[in-house]
Design a protein around this motif. Sequence first.
Motif, PDB file in Angstrom:
ATOM      1  N   GLU A   1      11.067  -8.848  -4.558  1.00 31.16           N
ATOM      2  CA  GLU A   1      11.510  -7.597  -3.921  1.00 31.16           C
ATOM      3  C   GLU A   1      13.004  -7.675  -3.606  1.00 31.16           C
ATOM      4  OE1 GLU A   1       7.311  -6.280  -1.771  1.00 31.16           O
ATOM      5  OE2 GLU A   1       8.746  -7.449  -0.638  1.00 31.16           O
TER       6      GLU A   1
ATOM      7  N   ASP B   1      10.612   0.904  -2.043  1.00 32.86           N
ATOM      8  CA  ASP B   1       9.665  -0.096  -1.538  1.00 32.86           C
ATOM      9  C   ASP B   1       9.355   0.165  -0.060  1.00 32.86           C
ATOM     10  OD1 ASP B   1       8.034  -2.318  -1.389  1.00 32.86           O
ATOM     11  OD2 ASP B   1       9.628  -3.785  -1.717  1.00 32.86           O
TER      12      ASP B   1
ATOM     13  N   SER C   1       0.822  -1.216   0.000  1.00 32.98           N
ATOM     14  CA  SER C   1       0.000   0.000   0.000  1.00 32.98           C
ATOM     15  C   SER C   1       0.855   1.266   0.000  1.00 32.98           C
ATOM     16  CB  SER C   1      -0.952  -0.012   1.201  1.00 32.98           C
ATOM     17  OG  SER C   1      -0.228  -0.147   2.407  1.00 32.98           O
TER      18      SER C   1
ATOM     19  N   LEU D   1       8.161 -11.019  -1.387  1.00 33.45           N
ATOM     20  CA  LEU D   1       9.519 -10.848  -0.871  1.00 33.45           C
ATOM     21  C   LEU D   1      10.630 -11.285  -1.806  1.00 33.45           C
ATOM     22  CD1 LEU D   1      10.154 -13.673   1.675  1.00 33.45           C
ATOM     23  CD2 LEU D   1       7.935 -13.365   0.692  1.00 33.45           C
TER      24      LEU D   1
HETATM   25  C1  5RP Z   1       5.153  -6.768   0.299  1.00 32.83           C
HETATM   26  C2  5RP Z   1       5.978  -5.993   1.246  1.00 32.83           C
HETATM   27  C3  5RP Z   1       5.494  -4.638   1.637  1.00 32.83           C
HETATM   28  O1  5RP Z   1       6.472  -3.705   1.357  1.00 32.83           O
HETATM   29  C4  5RP Z   1       5.186  -4.646   3.112  1.00 32.83           C
HETATM   30  O2  5RP Z   1       4.262  -5.679   3.391  1.00 32.83           O
HETATM   31  C5  5RP Z   1       4.617  -3.293   3.560  1.00 32.83           C
HETATM   32  O3  5RP Z   1       3.342  -3.133   3.003  1.00 32.83           O
HETATM   33  P1  5RP Z   1       2.478  -1.839   3.231  1.00 32.83           P
HETATM   34  O4  5RP Z   1       3.184  -0.721   2.535  1.00 32.83           O
HETATM   35  O5  5RP Z   1       1.144  -2.184   2.617  1.00 32.83           O
HETATM   36  O6  5RP Z   1       2.371  -1.590   4.709  1.00 32.83           O
HETATM   37  O7  5RP Z   1       7.008  -6.405   1.721  1.00 32.83           O
HETATM   38  O8  5RP Z   1       5.647  -8.062   0.126  1.00 32.83           O
END
Ligand code: 5RP
Length: 232
Positions: free
Chosen positions: A118, A96, A45, A115
């Motif tokens: 990423e 990210d 998000s 992940l």
């Molecule tokens: C996805 C991730 C996101 O960066 C992590 O979950 C944070 O998400 P958000 O910005 O919705 O809080 O690692 O795999």
Amino acid sequence: MIVNRISSLIANPQDTLKHQAAVAALECITPKLTTKSIVGVGTGSTTNFFIDELANVRHLFDAAVSSSEASAERLKNHGITVINLNAAPAVDVYVDGADEVNRQRQLIKGGGAALTREKIVASAADEFICIVDESKVVDTLGRYPLPVEVIPMARSLVARGLVQLGGTPIWREGVVTDNGNWILDVHEFMVADPLAMESSINNLAGVVCNGLFAHDAADVVLVAARGGIETF
Ligand code: 5RP
């Protein structure tokens, strides 16, 4: 001015902070962009706010590399060209979010099950800028359950290995990653030594990747707090 107006339209206070972190990242990267730049884009998000902001400067860079199908779709919907990492000569910067961040800029990621890609894009990038709201900053990683991507046939084997390492793994049933694998979330797992733990989990047969980003920590963390943006 426009940023303030957009922020005030976001009802949830945490979303307002996520949006502010995204704007801070855009301000950080924009002066460095050239028509040859490739921008790596994460998932979640907070990153969605970044993607929406990035659309405003899409004429300033060449293309994006995405860490998930979901982010690729959002980028394309904004008219941003998305290329495969193999076609990218370099990735200038990767932006990210994270589920947890410590002061050493080590992270837990993978709440969105992205992940592995990423970590690949972060590792390919010259600079990794992590954007979070203040709720994500911790002294010790592990309050957030640590995601581990596993080959499906090795789920139980890896789960037993994670128990040996001191955690309580729970299968995120029904979730299949973009790579066709499954996720175990490791609860009750305060990580005293993130570098060692990242390596130990990776050594379990059947593990594709784990959500500790300690060996490839962020280069910069932008934290949106009620008092403003903190950088470390
Ligand atoms: C996805 C991730 C996101 O960066 C992590 O979950 C944070 O998400 P958000 O910005 O919705 O809080 O690692 O795999």
